[in-house]
Each structure stands twice: as C-alpha cells, then as structure tokens.
Design an enzyme around this catalytic site. Sequence first.
Site: not given
Ligand code: OSB
Ligand code: MG
Length: 379
Positions: A146, A172, A174, A199, A224, A249, A273, A301
């Site tokens: 991520s 993934k 952001k 995401d 996402e 999510d 999660k 995560g």
């Molecule tokens: O939206 O999935 C999410 C981390 C903190 C808050 C929100 C998110 C995330 C991640 C996961 O994208 C990161 C990871 O644990 O590798």
């Molecule tokens: Mg997410």
Amino acid sequence: MSSASPNAGEEILGPIDRVDLVVVRLPFVEPFGTSVAAWAVKEALLLRVEQEGFQGWGECVADPDPYYDGETTVSARYIITGFLLPELDPASTLQEALARFRKVRGNPMAKATVENALLDLIARRRGIPLHELLGYPSRRIPSGLSIGIQESVEALLAKVEEGVALGYHRVKIKIMRGRDVEWVQAVRKHFPGLSLMVDANGDYTLDDLPLLSRLDSLGLTMIEQPLGYHDIYQHSILQARLSTSLCLDESIHSLEDAATALALGACRVINIKQGRVGGLLESVRIARLCEAQKVPVWSGGMDETGIGRAVNLQLQTVDNFRIPGDTSETRRYFREDIADPPVVLGEGGWIALPPGPGTGVTVDPVRLDRYTLHRERLR
Ligand code: OSB
Ligand code: MG
C-alpha cells in the site's frame, strides 16, 4: 472448504493472572499518508493477558486520532477497561464473554483487541497456532503493498518500481482530489501488466462520476472506498455505473454491514480489517458470507506493529482470502519492531506464516520498553 473450529470459542477462560495495557509509539521509516491525514509514527494500544505463564497479546488498530475511524486509542482504553474487561468471567467461555460484549454498542476496535489477546492466549496454552484454533490449515500468504500519497508522480513511480522489483503480488496506491487520474495513468503506462488498485479513503462524491469513470478504463483490479467513509448506498449507485469492482473498507464494521453492502450491490470485493469489524471471529463470518455470494475478500492493514501484522497473516488462512491484501514487509514501516520474527517476502513474493503457537510472534521486552509511552497494570 475447511470448517472453522467449533470450539475456538468454547474454551473456559479461567482466571487471568495479569492484565496490562501498554501504549507504544514507533517511528515510521517514512510518513504514511491517505487523502485524510499523514502519520509519521505508529502509536498503538496493546493489551497483554497472562495466565499460568502463558501470554496473549492484542494490538488495537485505532490511531490516537479519529482520521481513519471514530475510535481512538483513548476511546478504546476507556471501553476496554470500563466495559469489556469487567465482563470477563473466569467460569465462562470465550464465546459467552463475546456474547456479553454485544451489549456494548459499536467500538469494534476495542472489542477486537480483547478478543485477539484471548485467542492468542488460548492458542498458546493449547500449544497450537492461531489458524488451527480458527480451524484452518497453514498456507503461504500473498503479499501486497500500500503506497501512501506521494509528493510527485515521479516519486510515486519510483515507489511502484521498488515494490515491483521486490516481487509484491499487487500494488495499491492512495489517491485523493488532485492526485488521481493523471497519476494512475502514469503508473499504468509504465507498468501495463501490474495488478494495480487505488484507495481514495472516501475523498469523492457521486458528483465526481466523470472523474471516476476515467479511472474505469485503467484496468484496475478495484477501487477502494471512493465515496463517504460511512456510506454504502451511494456506493451501490456508483458500482452500477462502473465496470471496475468497488471495494469497501471504512464502511464495513460488522457482518450486518457486509450483508447490506452485498444486498445493495455496493461493492464486489470487501477489505476485511479484523480490528475494524470487531475481531477474527466476525472476520471469518464475513469471509464466509462473501464466499457464499462469490465475493472475494482480502486482509486490510492498519500499518500494525509485529503483533497485529501476525494476526493479519493468520487470518489469511481462512478460505476466501484468496487475493493479496495489505500484507507487506515489516521493514517498509519500521526500522525496528517490537515482535519477532519480522514479516519478510520469500520466494516469488510469498510470505510464510511464523511457526509456533498463537500468533507465532514473540514480543521482545527490551524493544517493547524502548518504544513504550506508558503502561498500566490493570490486574
Ligand atoms: O485505507 O487501507 C487503508 C493504513 C492506515 C489507514 C488506512 C489504510 C491504511 C492502508 C494499509 O492502506 C497500510 C498497510 O497496513 O500496509
Ligand atoms: Mg482503505
């Protein structure tokens, strides 16, 4: 399909000799940002239970701030000490204790913390790994990266390149307003065959349909949480307009939420999660509901320390966790972690479950001390 062990929750808890709450703060290797906020450190509430020399650990996935979810480390401490731990009766089973937790509304992250610690303890005193307690055989776990919000397209491309070189099974990225279509197009152009998803952490609305439609032609495995963090209905409208699968999510806090999302056609994938949905047992129920409707799930995560990271690995032995989740190496987040062994990518990008009872990881007391902000002994 394997059957979840009917007795995972049928153990008599027995008297817990010691209960500790520890707040740790670990610096991240680099800040991790979403469309909402950026975090430079991982601050987490840990619960430790001890019985006859066996320990169980639970890591609460709540942050100190309410920027991912409304629960925080402080609200979780309040709920755990004031309302959950008092419900634990030595003569009752885990299942009975969890049933009593139901009168506490909401607060799934606090509940998951207690459930995780007790499941870890029960597995350790039985001398079996957590996945066996849940009723699932060991298997290798796919990896997934991520990548947080980056400062430039070039920086983003460099991060993707690095992940691809390491062998991650999916990437993934952001996205947020102003850092979306062009950024994703650039990644797609440089990595045409990459298993890629985005995401948005709720940064868009249905008014952004034209923009979201442009993402639709980029061959993404899924998008996402594009819309509101608590929304299910509007996602169902959006899903009907896009060919790319939506993945929820933030909006999914329980089996009921998952059922609502599936019934409305709000998504075709769910990010589970375990902390956000109230624990491993609810996660298994959601995974099974989705499986019955041919909807894949994956393990999300919360950039956890080694304790929570290990729980997420164990969860992915459950049928229907077939696609890569946010399951990355420990060293991406922490130069030094509080638990061993760290998560590392093996051959072909696969991750091996740590052997041994419970979560399979051991908390190192010296490193735990080094990163402890405060601790309190509750019993
Ligand atoms: O939206 O999935 C999410 C981390 C903190 C808050 C929100 C998110 C995330 C991640 C996961 O994208 C990161 C990871 O644990 O590798
Ligand atoms: Mg997410």
